[in-house]
Write a protein that holds these residues in place. Structure first.
Motif, short mmCIF file in Angstrom:
data_model
loop_
_atom_site.label_atom_id
_atom_site.label_comp_id
_atom_site.label_asym_id
_atom_site.label_seq_id
_atom_site.Cartn_x
_atom_site.Cartn_y
_atom_site.Cartn_z
N VAL A 1 21.52 29.71 66.00
CA VAL A 1 20.71 30.89 66.28
C VAL A 1 19.47 30.86 65.39
N PRO A 2 18.27 31.00 65.95
CA PRO A 2 17.08 30.98 65.11
C PRO A 2 17.06 32.16 64.15
N GLN A 3 16.42 31.98 62.99
CA GLN A 3 16.37 33.02 61.97
C GLN A 3 14.95 33.54 61.80
N HIS A 4 14.88 34.79 61.34
CA HIS A 4 13.58 35.42 61.11
C HIS A 4 13.71 36.42 59.97
N CYS A 5 12.74 36.41 59.05
CA CYS A 5 12.71 37.39 57.96
C CYS A 5 11.74 38.50 58.34
N PRO A 6 12.22 39.71 58.62
CA PRO A 6 11.34 40.80 59.03
C PRO A 6 10.46 41.29 57.88
N THR A 7 9.53 42.16 58.20
CA THR A 7 8.74 42.83 57.18
C THR A 7 9.63 43.80 56.41
N GLN A 8 9.14 44.29 55.27
CA GLN A 8 9.94 45.24 54.49
C GLN A 8 10.20 46.51 55.29
N ARG A 9 9.23 46.95 56.06
CA ARG A 9 9.44 48.14 56.90
C ARG A 9 10.58 47.89 57.88
N GLU A 10 10.59 46.73 58.50
CA GLU A 10 11.64 46.42 59.47
C GLU A 10 13.00 46.27 58.79
N LEU A 11 13.02 45.73 57.57
CA LEU A 11 14.27 45.64 56.82
C LEU A 11 14.80 47.03 56.47
N ASP A 12 13.90 47.95 56.10
CA ASP A 12 14.33 49.33 55.83
C ASP A 12 14.91 49.96 57.09
N ASP A 13 14.22 49.77 58.22
CA ASP A 13 14.72 50.30 59.49
C ASP A 13 16.09 49.72 59.83
N LEU A 14 16.24 48.42 59.59
CA LEU A 14 17.52 47.77 59.88
C LEU A 14 18.65 48.41 59.09
N GLU A 15 18.41 48.66 57.81
CA GLU A 15 19.46 49.27 56.98
C GLU A 15 19.85 50.64 57.51
N LEU A 16 18.88 51.43 57.92
CA LEU A 16 19.19 52.77 58.43
C LEU A 16 19.87 52.70 59.80
N LEU A 17 19.55 51.68 60.56
CA LEU A 17 20.22 51.51 61.86
C LEU A 17 21.69 51.16 61.67
N VAL B 1 18.42 36.48 67.78
CA VAL B 1 17.75 36.06 66.55
C VAL B 1 18.51 36.64 65.37
N GLU B 2 18.71 35.82 64.36
CA GLU B 2 19.38 36.27 63.14
C GLU B 2 18.33 36.78 62.16
N LEU B 3 18.50 38.01 61.72
CA LEU B 3 17.57 38.60 60.76
C LEU B 3 18.08 38.36 59.35
N VAL B 4 17.21 37.83 58.50
CA VAL B 4 17.61 37.46 57.13
C VAL B 4 16.72 38.18 56.14
N PRO C 1 7.90 36.72 65.95
CA PRO C 1 6.81 35.77 66.18
C PRO C 1 6.87 35.20 67.60
N ASP C 2 5.74 34.71 68.07
CA ASP C 2 5.64 34.24 69.46
C ASP C 2 6.70 33.20 69.80
N GLU C 3 7.01 32.33 68.85
CA GLU C 3 7.96 31.26 69.14
C GLU C 3 9.39 31.76 69.32
N LEU C 4 9.64 33.03 68.92
CA LEU C 4 10.98 33.59 69.09
C LEU C 4 11.02 34.69 70.14
N ALA C 5 9.90 34.94 70.79
CA ALA C 5 9.80 36.05 71.73
C ALA C 5 10.80 35.95 72.87
N ASP C 6 11.14 34.75 73.29
CA ASP C 6 12.04 34.56 74.43
C ASP C 6 13.47 34.21 74.01
N ALA C 7 13.75 34.26 72.72
CA ALA C 7 15.09 33.91 72.24
C ALA C 7 16.10 34.98 72.67
#
Length: 408
Positions: A8-24, A56-59, A47-53
């Motif tokens: 599974v491809p991995q992606h490191c979100p922005t800090q805002r997205e990481l905060d949202d993830l924790e609250l989710l 995606v694993e968030l790290v 990112p564009d290269e993961l748009a159709d995946a």
């Protein structure tokens, strides 16, 4: 014979997205359960290269897998964040309800004043320190938690819980989300609104002073240094031959002679030989080079130093990314556009680069075969045509003095 399963491809979100993830994943955003739900400001941009995946694993920034997200935004929790200042205070709503049932919950977005502390009801208090990426308050997330802990130490029965509630640049939606999040933590227990809390219309304490207790003021002073003591990134941008490196060096000399600030030069050519050795001059590699400069400059500003950067930095998008890095580090970003016209830069051409670019020897050369985005957000513009270095430097110094960022 079965086909080997692709990782599974991995992606490191922005800090805002990481905060949202924790609250989710903790249920604090309920009824939201995932990203990109209709009408929700809680978004995840891949990112564009993961748009159709399909998945995606968030790290986290260290590469620890936190969750997986599917194409429709659904989230599957893998593990909680492990590191970070005061991580022990980041509890789920369920844990808070179990531990602090019957307390009064007080949302906090800034350092508490003595008047606010005096206004609190009696009995157990739980301060919900609302920290998160992009929040407009002056205190950093760590500073807010430290100040809130100091406030709790002044009361007989007070505790602190950190809530990573980020801003989504939509005040109405953020207010609604914040109200829901606080309600999930309180779960029916009373909520006491301070003037600095989510309810900007709430009545708060009045009195002759809005001063902080000494224990809190010490933290505020450390977290909010005077403008001329903050970390500073002086970012020069302009065409090759514009004079940006020369002005940058003259400014560095001034600062070193004064001896009041630590100074680091991140000159374009020097960085190319060291930090970015091996990169080409393609658009992608040039952007990578600028982001590396920006990251180093932001880290220097985080620790109160001055970083002087002088790359060409032709693309506005990349300059904005650097600005965001510095903002996130708590530093000041000061953009200097050395706006010497192309004709003058080409006339100088001490390195013979423009001649080679005109001859097609150097492809994608800024100003000739590659564009330069003229910055609309420059703090100062300097044209070095027919001027001495001292005259051009004075333009920069005058603006820095007016902004209170340097006293030279």
């Amino acid at each position: 014979m079965s086909t080997p399963q692709q990782p599974v491809p991995q992606h490191c979100p922005t800090q805002r997205e990481l905060d949202d993830l924790e609250l989710l994943v903790t249920g604090a955003y309920s009824p939201l359960t995932g990203f990109n739900e209709p009408g929700s400001p809680v978004r995840l941009a891949l990112p564009d290269e993961l748009a159709d995946a399909a998945e995606v694993e968030l790290v986290d920034p260290e590469g620890l897998p936190l969750a997986s997200v599917t194409a429709d935004g659904s989230v599957r929790h893998l593990t909680h964040a492990q590191y970070g200042p005061f991580r022990r205070l980041y509890l789920s709503p369920g844990d808070v309800r179990e531990t602090y049932a019957g307390a009064t919950f007080v949302p906090v977005t800034d350092a508490l004043t003595q008047a606010e502390l005096d206004s609190l009801p009696s009995g157990p208090i739980v301060f919900l320190a609302l920290v998160g990426a992009g929040t407009p308050d002056d205190l950093s997330p760590v500073g807010l938690i430290r100040a809130t802990l100091a406030a709790s130490s002044l009361l007989p029965d007070a505790s602190v819980v950190a809530v990573p509630l980020p801003s989504h640049d939509d005040p109405s939606a953020d207010h609604l989300l914040g109200t829901q999040v606080v309600a999930h933590f309180a779960a029916g227990d009373p909520i006491f609104a301070l003037p600095s809390s989510l309810d900007s219309g709430a009545e708060g304490p009045t009195g002759p002073t809005n001063a902080h207790p000494a224990e809190i003021q010490e933290i505020v002073d450390f977290d909010r240094p005077a403008p001329d003591e903050r970390g500073l990134v002086l970012f020069f941008t302009g065409l090759s031959g514009s004079g940006k490196s020369t002005i940058a060096r003259a400014l560095q000399d001034k600062l070193l002679e004064q001896g009041r600030r630590t100074v680091t030069s991140l000159d374009g050519d020097v960085v190319r030989r060291n930090l970015s050795a091996g990169l080409t001059f393609s658009k992608e590699d040039r952007e990578t080079n600028i982001r590396r400069i920006g990251w180093v400059g932001a880290e220097i500003s985080r620790h109160g130093g001055v970083a002087i950067c002088s790359p060409i930095a032709p693309f506005d998008e990349t300059r904005q990314q650097v600005r965001a890095m510095v903002d996130a580090a708590g530093g000041e970003f000061f953009l200097i556009h050395v706006a010497t016209p192309l004709e003058e830069c080409e006339r100088r051409d001490r390195k013979g680069l423009y001649a080679k670019a005109r001859a097609g020897v150097i492809p994608e050369f800024t100003g000739i075969s590659s564009p330069y985005d003229v910055p609309e957000d420059a703090d100062v513009r300097v044209d070095t045509t027919g001027r001495t270095i001292e005259e051009a430097l004075d333009d920069v110094l005058d603006t820095l003095r007016k902004e209170g960022l340097l006293d030279l």
